[in-house]
Design an enzyme around this catalytic site. Structure first.
Site, PDB file in Angstrom:
ATOM      1  N   GLU A   1      14.874  -0.188 -34.790  1.00 17.59           N
ATOM      2  CA  GLU A   1      15.721  -1.341 -35.409  1.00 17.59           C
ATOM      3  C   GLU A   1      16.708  -1.234 -36.174  1.00 17.59           C
ATOM      4  OE1 GLU A   1      11.910  -3.308 -36.081  1.00 17.59           O
ATOM      5  OE2 GLU A   1      11.482  -3.359 -33.976  1.00 17.59           O
TER       6      GLU A   1
ATOM      7  N   LYS B   1       7.236  -4.650 -40.733  1.00 16.67           N
ATOM      8  CA  LYS B   1       8.539  -5.079 -40.382  1.00 16.67           C
ATOM      9  C   LYS B   1       8.950  -6.249 -41.340  1.00 16.67           C
ATOM     10  CE  LYS B   1       8.469  -3.284 -35.841  1.00 16.67           C
ATOM     11  NZ  LYS B   1       8.791  -3.358 -34.198  1.00 16.67           N
TER      12      LYS B   1
ATOM     13  N   GLU C   1       9.076   6.581 -30.296  1.00 15.64           N
ATOM     14  CA  GLU C   1       8.716   4.976 -29.860  1.00 15.64           C
ATOM     15  C   GLU C   1      10.034   4.887 -29.094  1.00 15.64           C
ATOM     16  OE1 GLU C   1       6.968   2.828 -33.545  1.00 15.64           O
ATOM     17  OE2 GLU C   1       9.037   2.887 -33.998  1.00 15.64           O
TER      18      GLU C   1
ATOM     19  N   GLY D   1       7.696  -4.020 -28.964  1.00 18.04           N
ATOM     20  CA  GLY D   1       7.670  -5.566 -29.082  1.00 18.04           C
ATOM     21  C   GLY D   1       7.718  -6.320 -27.841  1.00 18.04           C
TER      22      GLY D   1
ATOM     23  N   SER E   1       4.188  -1.118 -28.564  1.00 21.61           N
ATOM     24  CA  SER E   1       3.091  -1.997 -27.999  1.00 21.61           C
ATOM     25  C   SER E   1       1.705  -1.329 -27.995  1.00 21.61           C
ATOM     26  CB  SER E   1       3.568  -2.413 -26.706  1.00 21.61           C
ATOM     27  OG  SER E   1       4.752  -3.141 -26.603  1.00 21.61           O
TER      28      SER E   1
ATOM     29  N   HIS F   1      13.885   3.975 -37.742  1.00 27.93           N
ATOM     30  CA  HIS F   1      13.382   3.317 -36.844  1.00 27.93           C
ATOM     31  C   HIS F   1      14.520   2.682 -35.861  1.00 27.93           C
ATOM     32  CE1 HIS F   1      11.126  -0.244 -35.057  1.00 27.93           C
ATOM     33  NE2 HIS F   1      10.049   0.473 -35.424  1.00 27.93           N
TER      34      HIS F   1
ATOM     35  N   ASN G   1       3.395  -0.577 -39.032  1.00 27.76           N
ATOM     36  CA  ASN G   1       4.789  -0.848 -39.672  1.00 27.76           C
ATOM     37  C   ASN G   1       4.942  -2.626 -39.588  1.00 27.76           C
ATOM     38  OD1 ASN G   1       7.410  -1.494 -40.142  1.00 27.76           O
ATOM     39  ND2 ASN G   1       8.296  -0.318 -38.340  1.00 27.76           N
TER      40      ASN G   1
END
Ligand code: 13P
Length: 251
Positions: free
Chosen positions: A96, A11, A166, A172, A212, A94, A9
């Site tokens: 985010e 992003k 996730e 991250g 990660s 996702h 991904n």
């Protein structure tokens, strides 16, 4: 046996030229890999050029998001247009999107249905926040996200859907879930899929881990019984790292 998937991904990173360079490297260096499915999700602006580059490659191109309708929705992108530009899959839900753009489970469910109806495969993301984990709400949160996100789907639809677990606290941050934490969550998810659909659907569904994932932790994660691949963020932007992840060793 479930064929593993390693998905990158990207992003909101990479110009068209940068994306082409990375995709060409991956195409060249992963061409001998035939027992792992490779997916990349670049930003929308790079999709068309990458589709042209990847016509003779098994690498699957995916969108990072979509909107469940077409027409007067300024700034959005539909599953049909993703398909039109060469995508075969799309990431939906996702964290985010959930956290930064306030996407709710019922909206995510609409997107999942629209994407499947348009003929795309779906990478459906779920995961708990650190607060939820600390309050022992992990399984409750995952169950709600799955029940609502996959509402109205049948076993046939599930053959085109992959789940990505996730944990938000691992994305991250460099703090990967331990192999045991990830396996525990994946096992729970598979059990729930068995209840909601049937055992064979649950056994056939790929469940990816994301958060990660790096060259130095992929092997341990892939050694877990219910981990069928990875959804990789930061490390998917570096050709060497992503290739090492795609070439994970299970033993
Ligand atoms: P990182 O690998 O950068 O933690 O991101 C994970 C992720 O969000 C993939 O979708």
């Amino acid at each position: 046996m479930r064929t593993p998937i390693i998905a990158g991904n990207w992003k909101l990173n990479k110009t068209v030229d940068e994306a082409l360079a990375l995709a060409n490297d991956l195409k060249g260096q992963l061409s001998d890999l035939n027992d792992v499915e490779i997916v990349i999700a670049p930003p929308f602006t790079a999709l068309a050029p990458l589709a042209a580059t990847l016509t003779d490659s098994p690498i699957v191109l995916a969108g990072q998001n979509c909107y469940p309708a077409e027409g007067a929705y300024t700034g959005e992108i539909s599953p049909a247009l993703l398909r039109d530009v060469g995508c075969r899959a799309v990431i939906i839900g996702h964290s985010e999107r959930r956290q930064l753009f306030a996407e709710q489970d019922d909206f995510i469910n609409q997107k999942v249905k629209a994407a499947l109806a348009a003929g795309l495969k779906v990478i459906f993301c779920i995961g708990e926040t650190l607060t939820e984990r600390n309050e022992n709400l992990t399984f409750e949160v995952l169950e709600k996200q799955i029940r609502m996100g996959l509402s109205g789907l049948d076993s046939a639809a599930m053959t085109r859907l992959t789940v990505a677990y996730e944990p938000v606290w691992a994305i991250g941050t460099g703090q990967t879930a331990s192999n045991e934490q990830a396996q525990e969550a994946h096992h729970f998810i598979r059990g729930l899929l068995s209840q909601l659909f049937d055992r064979s659907t649950a056994e056939a569904t790929r469940i990816l881990y994301g958060g990660s994932v790096k060259p130095d932790n992929i092997d341990g994660l892939m050694h877990q019984a219910d981990i069928d691949g990875a959804l990789v963020g930061g490390a998917s932007l570096k050709v060497g790292d992503f290739i090492r992840i795609a070439r994970f060793k299970r033993s």
